[in-house]
Design a protein around this motif. Structure first.
Motif: not given
Length: 244
Positions: A163-177
Motif C-alpha cells: 500500500e505504501y509503495l502504490e501510494a508513493a507511485l500513484e502520481p507518476l501514472n506508471l503502470p504496476i505490471l
C-alpha cells in the motif's frame, strides 16, 4: 509482440521475474522466443529449459546493432511473442567516449531502442517505501525516447508495504505490471560466474513449477495483455493477488 525486462541495477531479481514470466506463459500454451542482452550463457540455459527453444544472445558490442536487429526479427517471428532479459542496470553500457553516438552503447536501454521494445522495469523494494517513487521517476524521465511500459515491485514485505509503495507511485501514472513478495522458497543457487547451470540442479523442475505459480498470481495479466498474447483462461488471474 514483445517485452524487455530490465532492472535499476544488478541483483534486483530480473532473472527470477523473467523465468516466472516465461514459465507462466508456457503453462498457458504460449510459444515464447527468449533473448538475453549481453554474452551471458548461463541465464539462457534456464530460458531454453523453460521455453523448449534456444535462447538467443543480443550483444551489440560483440556483434553489431544491425546484427542484433536481424537476430531478433529472424528468431522472434517464429513464436507467439518474444521476451528479452536485460543485463545489469537499464542504462549500464560502455562509457560515452567509446561510442559517442550512444550514451549507453550495449546496455539494455540501447537494445530496447534498437528493437523498439517496451521496457518492464524491476525494482527491489525490500528496503524502501516512498523512495521507490524517486527511483521510478528518474528512470521514467532520464531518456524520453525509451518506452517504459511499467514496473514490477519485487521483494514486497507485506500488504501494508504494498500500500505504501502504490501510494508513493500513484502520481507518476506508471503502470504496476506485477507485485512480487519477499520469499525464500525459490532460490536458484549461484557462484562467481552467476547462476549454477541447469544440469547441476537436481530439483530444477520443482523450482520452475514454483516460479510459474508465482508468476500466475503476481503479474498483472490484464495490463500485460497489451504487450504479450495472453489467451483468456479461467485459471489465470487478471491482476496480482492482493495478499502477499
Amino acid at each position: 509482440m514483445g517485452l524487455i525486462i530490465a532492472g535499476d541495477r544488478s541483483g534486483v531479481g530480473k532473472t527470477t521475474i523473467t523465468l516466472a514470466l516465461l514459465a507462466s506463459l508456457r503453462e498457458q500454451g504460449v510459444s515464447v522466443q527468449s533473448f538475453k542482452v549481453g554474452p551471458d550463457y548461463i541465464d539462457p540455459m534456464f530460458h531454453t529449459y523453460i521455453t523448449g527453444r534456444p535462447c538467443r544472445n543480443l550483444d551489440p558490442v560483440l556483434t553489431s546493432p544491425e546484427w542484433v536487429k536481424t537476430c531478433y526479427l529472424h528468431h522472434g517471428q517464429t513464436a507467439d511473442c518474444a521476451v528479452v532479459e536485460g543485463v545489469m542496470g537499464l542504462f549500464d553500457g560502455l562509457p560515452y567516449n567509446c561510442h559517442p553516438d550512444d550514451r549507453y552503447f550495449g546496455s539494455t536501454a540501447h537494445v530496447a531502442k534498437l528493437l523498439n521494445l517496451p521496457v518492464m522495469l524491476v525494482l527491489d523494494c525490500g528496503r524502501m517505501s516512498n523512495s521507490v517513487a524517486a527511483i521510478a521517476h528518474g528512470f521514467q524521465t532520464f531518456d524520453p525516447s525509451l518506452n517504459l511500459a511499467g514496473i514490477v515491485l519485487n521483494r514486497v514485505g507485506s500488504d501494508r508495504h504494498q500500500e505504501y509503495l502504490e501510494a508513493a507511485l500513484e502520481p507518476l501514472n506508471l503502470p504496476i505490471l506485477g507485485v512480487f513478495p519477499r520469499q525464500t522458497q525459490i532460490t536458484i543457487p549461484d557462484r562467481h560466474l552467476g547462476l549454477i547451470p541447469t544440469a547441476e540442479l537436481p530439483h530444477l523442475n520443482r523450482i520452475l513449477d514454483r516460479l510459474a505459480h508465482l508468476g500466475k498470481h503476481h503479474f498483472n495479466w490484464q495490463k500485460l495483455q497489451q504487450f504479450l498474447p495472453i489467451p483468456p483462461s479461467p485459471h489465470l488471474p487478471i491482476s496480482p493477488s492482493p495478499h502477499l
